[in-house]
Design a protein around this motif. Sequence first.
Motif, PDB file in Angstrom:
ATOM      1  N   ASN A 137       0.833  -1.214   0.000  1.00  0.00           N
ATOM      2  CA  ASN A 137       0.000   0.000   0.000  1.00  0.00           C
ATOM      3  C   ASN A 137       0.858   1.250   0.000  1.00  0.00           C
ATOM      4  OD1 ASN A 137      -1.919   2.044   0.495  1.00  0.00           O
ATOM      5  ND2 ASN A 137      -3.141   0.712   1.843  1.00  0.00           N
ATOM      6  N   SER A 138       0.508   2.192  -0.849  1.00  0.00           N
ATOM      7  CA  SER A 138       1.014   3.558  -0.791  1.00  0.00           C
ATOM      8  C   SER A 138      -0.075   4.427  -1.406  1.00  0.00           C
ATOM      9  CB  SER A 138       2.342   3.702  -1.543  1.00  0.00           C
ATOM     10  OG  SER A 138       2.843   5.024  -1.418  1.00  0.00           O
ATOM     11  N   GLY A 139       0.268   5.577  -1.903  1.00  0.00           N
ATOM     12  CA  GLY A 139      -0.754   6.417  -2.518  1.00  0.00           C
ATOM     13  C   GLY A 139      -0.134   7.617  -3.179  1.00  0.00           C
ATOM     14  N   GLN A 149      -5.086   5.480  -5.383  1.00  0.00           N
ATOM     15  CA  GLN A 149      -4.527   4.411  -4.559  1.00  0.00           C
ATOM     16  C   GLN A 149      -3.398   3.662  -5.280  1.00  0.00           C
ATOM     17  OE1 GLN A 149      -3.829   3.251  -1.801  1.00  0.00           O
ATOM     18  NE2 GLN A 149      -5.324   1.754  -1.087  1.00  0.00           N
ATOM     19  N   VAL A 150      -2.377   3.361  -4.530  1.00  0.00           N
ATOM     20  CA  VAL A 150      -1.297   2.478  -4.980  1.00  0.00           C
ATOM     21  C   VAL A 150      -1.362   1.256  -4.079  1.00  0.00           C
ATOM     22  CG1 VAL A 150       1.203   2.192  -5.167  1.00  0.00           C
ATOM     23  CG2 VAL A 150       0.151   4.373  -5.808  1.00  0.00           C
ATOM     24  N   GLN A 247       2.592   8.314  -0.049  1.00  0.00           N
ATOM     25  CA  GLN A 247       2.200   7.819   1.270  1.00  0.00           C
ATOM     26  C   GLN A 247       3.139   6.738   1.798  1.00  0.00           C
ATOM     27  OE1 GLN A 247      -1.392   5.393   1.210  1.00  0.00           O
ATOM     28  NE2 GLN A 247      -2.180   6.438   3.031  1.00  0.00           N
TER      29      GLN A 247
HETATM   30 MG    MG Z   1      -2.944   4.182   0.067  1.00  0.00          MG
END
Ligand code: MG
Length: 263
Positions: A137-139, A149-150, A247
């Motif tokens: 997860n990142s962003g 969203q990533v 993120q």
């Molecule tokens: Mg995210």
Amino acid sequence: MSNVNAKLPKQRAILFLVLLSAIALIAAVTTSGQQQQPPPAQPPWPSPKKEPVVVTPGAKPGDAPSDAIVLFDGKDLSGWKSLRDGSDAKWVVRDGYMEVAPRTGDIATKAEWGDCQLHIEWATPSEVKGEGQGRGNSGVFLMGHYEVQVLDSWQNPTYFHGQAASVYKQHAPLANASRKPGEWQYYDIIFTSPRFDEIGKVVRRARVTVFHNGVLVQNNVEIFGETWNDRAPQYVAHPNVGPLKLQDHGNPMRFRNIWVRKL
Ligand code: MG
């Protein structure tokens, strides 16, 4: 008597022929007049007054064009800061990419802008750990507020508007175009920033188009407000320029080749 009666139909016939000729003549004059009419100097619809600027495209797809601002060229994080305290970004740079140093916090560009075209490449960890929102997860936060969203969405079910390329908790992507864990992926994003009036009320919502690995996944969708996790989206007035925020969600995500064109 018989002589007069015989003349009448002849006169009528002559009159009829004269009338017919006159009509044909008027028609011919009108038609030839139309043919000779010159085209209008200006078309009746609006025409562009400004010549398009010359932009030299990148050598290969994904390369920055000549008018792009390169936000990360694989060498250093001098254009980025930690959002925890405004100090230098603490993420790791190696082999042409940056990697999230988990729990050092989100980072953001020092540069700020509004409407833009953004290119960003990313990879989730090749070693799969966790599931759902906890996996890769990142962003990508446009203007620091609106998250595309990533996530590692390769065979990793989660809520639809939380998977990779979603506008977080607002719009699921039109397709799941994810590559396998560890493989480089990319987003090309076209973003129109929201407009606020003088008292901070949104008068035009933001819009975003996203290509994920070349596949259209968000088609000029309206963003309903801040992409919060725990509340309904709502706009909170902010300046008309903002940074790109990435993120730190606790996963060692990688990013490279990041550039933006201000629109
Ligand atoms: Mg995210």
